[in-house]
Motif scaffolding. Structure first.
Motif, PDB file in Angstrom:
ATOM      1  N   LEU A  60      10.781   2.420   2.692  1.00  0.00           N
ATOM      2  CA  LEU A  60       9.735   3.108   1.931  1.00  0.00           C
ATOM      3  C   LEU A  60       9.364   4.426   2.601  1.00  0.00           C
ATOM      4  O   LEU A  60       9.111   5.433   1.922  1.00  0.00           O
ATOM      5  CB  LEU A  60       8.509   2.216   1.811  1.00  0.00           C
ATOM      6  CG  LEU A  60       8.678   0.944   0.965  1.00  0.00           C
ATOM      7  CD1 LEU A  60       7.482   0.024   1.154  1.00  0.00           C
ATOM      8  CD2 LEU A  60       8.821   1.296  -0.501  1.00  0.00           C
ATOM      9  N   ALA A  61       9.319   4.424   3.938  1.00  0.00           N
ATOM     10  CA  ALA A  61       8.957   5.647   4.659  1.00  0.00           C
ATOM     11  C   ALA A  61       9.995   6.745   4.442  1.00  0.00           C
ATOM     12  O   ALA A  61       9.645   7.915   4.262  1.00  0.00           O
ATOM     13  CB  ALA A  61       8.807   5.346   6.145  1.00  0.00           C
ATOM     14  N   ALA A  62      11.277   6.370   4.441  1.00  0.00           N
ATOM     15  CA  ALA A  62      12.327   7.370   4.226  1.00  0.00           C
ATOM     16  C   ALA A  62      12.191   8.028   2.855  1.00  0.00           C
ATOM     17  O   ALA A  62      12.367   9.246   2.715  1.00  0.00           O
ATOM     18  CB  ALA A  62      13.703   6.712   4.374  1.00  0.00           C
ATOM     19  N   ARG A  63      11.856   7.237   1.853  1.00  0.00           N
ATOM     20  CA  ARG A  63      11.678   7.813   0.517  1.00  0.00           C
ATOM     21  C   ARG A  63      10.419   8.683   0.450  1.00  0.00           C
ATOM     22  O   ARG A  63      10.395   9.720  -0.237  1.00  0.00           O
ATOM     23  CB  ARG A  63      11.612   6.684  -0.515  1.00  0.00           C
ATOM     24  CG  ARG A  63      11.726   7.143  -1.957  1.00  0.00           C
ATOM     25  CD  ARG A  63      12.999   7.928  -2.179  1.00  0.00           C
ATOM     26  NE  ARG A  63      14.190   7.131  -1.947  1.00  0.00           N
ATOM     27  CZ  ARG A  63      14.881   6.560  -2.916  1.00  0.00           C
ATOM     28  NH1 ARG A  63      14.499   6.683  -4.172  1.00  0.00           N
ATOM     29  NH2 ARG A  63      15.979   5.889  -2.636  1.00  0.00           N
ATOM     30  N   GLU A 105       0.829  -1.211   0.000  1.00  0.00           N
ATOM     31  CA  GLU A 105       0.000   0.000   0.000  1.00  0.00           C
ATOM     32  C   GLU A 105       0.860   1.257   0.000  1.00  0.00           C
ATOM     33  O   GLU A 105       0.629   2.193  -0.772  1.00  0.00           O
ATOM     34  CB  GLU A 105      -0.919  -0.018   1.224  1.00  0.00           C
ATOM     35  CG  GLU A 105      -1.838   1.184   1.308  1.00  0.00           C
ATOM     36  CD  GLU A 105      -2.697   1.158   2.553  1.00  0.00           C
ATOM     37  OE1 GLU A 105      -3.303   2.206   2.874  1.00  0.00           O
ATOM     38  OE2 GLU A 105      -2.764   0.095   3.215  1.00  0.00           O
ATOM     39  N   ILE A 106       1.878   1.272   0.853  1.00  0.00           N
ATOM     40  CA  ILE A 106       2.773   2.431   0.903  1.00  0.00           C
ATOM     41  C   ILE A 106       3.553   2.554  -0.402  1.00  0.00           C
ATOM     42  O   ILE A 106       3.821   3.665  -0.895  1.00  0.00           O
ATOM     43  CB  ILE A 106       3.721   2.323   2.106  1.00  0.00           C
ATOM     44  CG1 ILE A 106       2.902   2.332   3.422  1.00  0.00           C
ATOM     45  CG2 ILE A 106       4.719   3.456   2.123  1.00  0.00           C
ATOM     46  CD1 ILE A 106       2.071   3.581   3.620  1.00  0.00           C
ATOM     47  N   TYR A 107       3.905   1.422  -0.994  1.00  0.00           N
ATOM     48  CA  TYR A 107       4.608   1.456  -2.281  1.00  0.00           C
ATOM     49  C   TYR A 107       3.717   2.059  -3.370  1.00  0.00           C
ATOM     50  O   TYR A 107       4.206   2.801  -4.232  1.00  0.00           O
ATOM     51  CB  TYR A 107       5.047   0.043  -2.661  1.00  0.00           C
ATOM     52  CG  TYR A 107       5.718  -0.035  -4.014  1.00  0.00           C
ATOM     53  CD1 TYR A 107       6.989   0.475  -4.208  1.00  0.00           C
ATOM     54  CD2 TYR A 107       5.072  -0.620  -5.105  1.00  0.00           C
ATOM     55  CE1 TYR A 107       7.605   0.418  -5.444  1.00  0.00           C
ATOM     56  CE2 TYR A 107       5.687  -0.683  -6.343  1.00  0.00           C
ATOM     57  CZ  TYR A 107       6.949  -0.166  -6.509  1.00  0.00           C
ATOM     58  OH  TYR A 107       7.549  -0.228  -7.737  1.00  0.00           O
ATOM     59  N   CYS A 108       2.429   1.769  -3.337  1.00  0.00           N
ATOM     60  CA  CYS A 108       1.496   2.366  -4.297  1.00  0.00           C
ATOM     61  C   CYS A 108       1.413   3.875  -4.105  1.00  0.00           C
ATOM     62  O   CYS A 108       1.352   4.635  -5.080  1.00  0.00           O
ATOM     63  CB  CYS A 108       0.126   1.719  -4.159  1.00  0.00           C
ATOM     64  SG  CYS A 108       0.054  -0.005  -4.694  1.00  0.00           S
ATOM     65  N   TYR A 109       1.386   4.314  -2.847  1.00  0.00           N
ATOM     66  CA  TYR A 109       1.431   5.751  -2.584  1.00  0.00           C
ATOM     67  C   TYR A 109       2.693   6.377  -3.184  1.00  0.00           C
ATOM     68  O   TYR A 109       2.641   7.456  -3.795  1.00  0.00           O
ATOM     69  CB  TYR A 109       1.402   6.011  -1.073  1.00  0.00           C
ATOM     70  CG  TYR A 109       0.015   6.091  -0.467  1.00  0.00           C
ATOM     71  CD1 TYR A 109      -0.787   7.211  -0.668  1.00  0.00           C
ATOM     72  CD2 TYR A 109      -0.487   5.055   0.311  1.00  0.00           C
ATOM     73  CE1 TYR A 109      -2.050   7.292  -0.103  1.00  0.00           C
ATOM     74  CE2 TYR A 109      -1.747   5.121   0.873  1.00  0.00           C
ATOM     75  CZ  TYR A 109      -2.527   6.245   0.665  1.00  0.00           C
ATOM     76  OH  TYR A 109      -3.775   6.321   1.213  1.00  0.00           O
TER      77      TYR A 109
END
Length: 484
Positions: free
Chosen positions: A159-162, A117-121
């Protein structure tokens, strides 16, 4: 004949289906499977590799491909799917049919992982930024950060850092960077409590960039000095940290530390990061000039930097000659460039260095010279200014001379042998320290197979333990026989 018919029928679907869209979608699905594997195995290394593969596909992303990937990775009708689909522009119906046809080859995930989900964001956010739809990108980034606050998984750290990086970029592109400062501080606090060191590293750099964007150097230094310190996890973030620290040290007049930080950032930066290396070299050149050093010509002739460093080359030439009038003309000629680089205030400081360099050249050339001639050569306004400048240079040790106030002249002393002083020892000491630090960094950067030595030791210990157990069993059996 049947083969001829088949050969004619095979290229028919390839003419109607674009070759780029299915390949991009196929790569995105492979990246999704890589993220799933990393999430289940709790290996952040796989997720980092997925992000690198995504950056390679960045130019090939289209709205139709992203919509098909969202229907594959997310549950249709879910909140995340609905929100992300609303940010994507609607493409032609033909392209949508092609993508949906390719997406039906694999069934959508029934229970999407938070990592997916975060990757889609992240995918949608990158696409919106590349399309220069900054208002939609701001809304998407804010929604992704709000969703990210409710998730506490170590596999999400990469993913959060990016996402933090693009979150700050969206607001910087729209000129509203100050609005997210409090939110970045809250995110940094959350990352500290969760022991997310990569997130702390990224958010600290973003906060420093936020403060320096508005020239809040004191607040940036207070935050940097009180932030927790740990070993760097990302080379890119470490380079940014060194660059920001070098800028802070330059404003605080700590030129030696600033020079070390800026040169180290320029050396450690990737070759592809040309713009970052240009900025590091610009500030490093100014700092070296403020220290009284003259950068080598090879610094200005680096590949891809000649045009960007041309104003600083002419500025360095004016400082090297000690011509105050040439320095003023160069500063006026490239004033817009220096203002955009935010080095104009530092160049104002260089005026004193230009005068001191010219005065040093005069003291070497003349054993005795009138102060009126000094003022004329340095193009100063009056003899009194020349006298005060010469007196200050003598007091600071910049020149080895004396002032004759009665006759109004400067008397230069004979220059001694530099090798009889401690300057060569100091220069060699600095070079040796630099080589030792580079060797230590190289040793720290070495990589070994994980637990290779431990596996050998455990096998040997297991063999010894089995032998001891066998001997102990024989001994016990012999004792039992003796008792009976």
């Amino acid at each position: 004949m049947t083969q001829d018919v088949e050969m004619k029928e095979q290229p028919a679907p390839s003419n109607s289906v674009p070759s780029s869209s299915p390949s991009t979608l196929h790569h995105l699905k492979e990246i999704a499977s890589l993220i799933e594997t990393g999430a289940y195995d709790r290996e952040a290394r796989r997720i980092l590799r997925a992000i690198r593969l995504t950056m390679a596909l960045r130019r090939k992303l289209k709205a139709s491909v992203l919509s098909s990937f969202l229907s594959f990775a997310l549950t249709p009708g879910s909140e995340a799917f609905t929100r992300l689909s609303s940010y994507l522009p609607k493409e032609d119906e033909n392209e949508m049919e092609v993508d949906t046809a390719t997406s039906t080859a694999q069934p959508p995930a029934k229970h999407s992982l938070p990592e997916l989900e975060i990757y889609c964001y992240l995918l949608v956010l990158i696409f919106l930024i590349d399309q220069k739809k900054y208002d939609e990108a701001k809304a998407c980034s804010s929604a992704s950060i709000a969703r990210l606050k409710n998730l506490n998984r170590r596999t999400l750290d990469v993913l959060a850092a990016r996402l933090y990086l693009y979150y700050s970029l969206c607001y910087e592109l729209t000129g509203t960077l100050s609005e997210i400062r409090s939110n970045l501080l809250a995110l940094h606090r959350i990352a500290t409590l969760r022991h997310d060191e990569l997130g702390q590293e990224t958010l600290l750099n973003l906060l420093l960039r936020n403060y320096l964007h508005y020239n809040l150097y004191d607040q940036a230094e207070k935050l940097r000095s009180k932030a927790p310190r740990f070993e760097a996890h990302s080379n890119q973030q470490f380079c940014r940290y060194l660059f920001y620290l070098g800028k802070i040290r330059t404003i605080q007049l700590e030129y030696t530390d600033a020079k070390e930080c800026l040169l180290q950032a320029a050396r450690k930066a990737p070759v592809a990061a040309l713009g970052f290396r240009v900025q590091c070299n610009k500030w490093a050149i100014i700092v070296r000039l403020l220290l009284g050093e003259i950068p080598e010509r090879t610094v200005f002739m680096q590949k891809g930097m000649e045009k960007a460093l041309r104003p600083y080359f002419e500025l360095t030439n004016a400082v090297r000659i000690g011509d105050l009038e040439l320095f003023r003309s160069v500063a006026e000629k490239f004033s817009t460039t220096f203002s955009s680089d935010r080095t104009h205030n530092l160049i104002v400081r260089l005026r004193h260095n230009v005068i001191r360099t010219g005065l040093r050249n005069i003291s070497i050339s003349y054993s005795r010279i009138a102060l009126a001639d000094v003022a004329k050569k340095l193009r100063l306004d009056s003899v009194a200014d020349a006298e005060s400048i010469v007196a200050k240079a003598i007091r600071d040790g910049a020149i080895d001379a004396t002032l004759d106030h009665s006759n109004g002249c400067m008397l230069s002393k004979e220059t001694g042998d530099i090798y009889s002083t401690t300057e060569p020892q100091t220069a060699f000491n600095s070079r040796i320290a630099f080589c030792l630090n580079m060797h230590n960094d190289a040793v720290r950067a070495l990589r070994f197979p994980p637990n290779s030595h431990k596996e050998k030791e455990s096998a040997e210990k297991r063999r010894e333990r089995q032998q001891q157990e066998q001997e102990l069993a024989k001994h016990i059996a012999e004792e039992d026989d003796d008792e009976f």
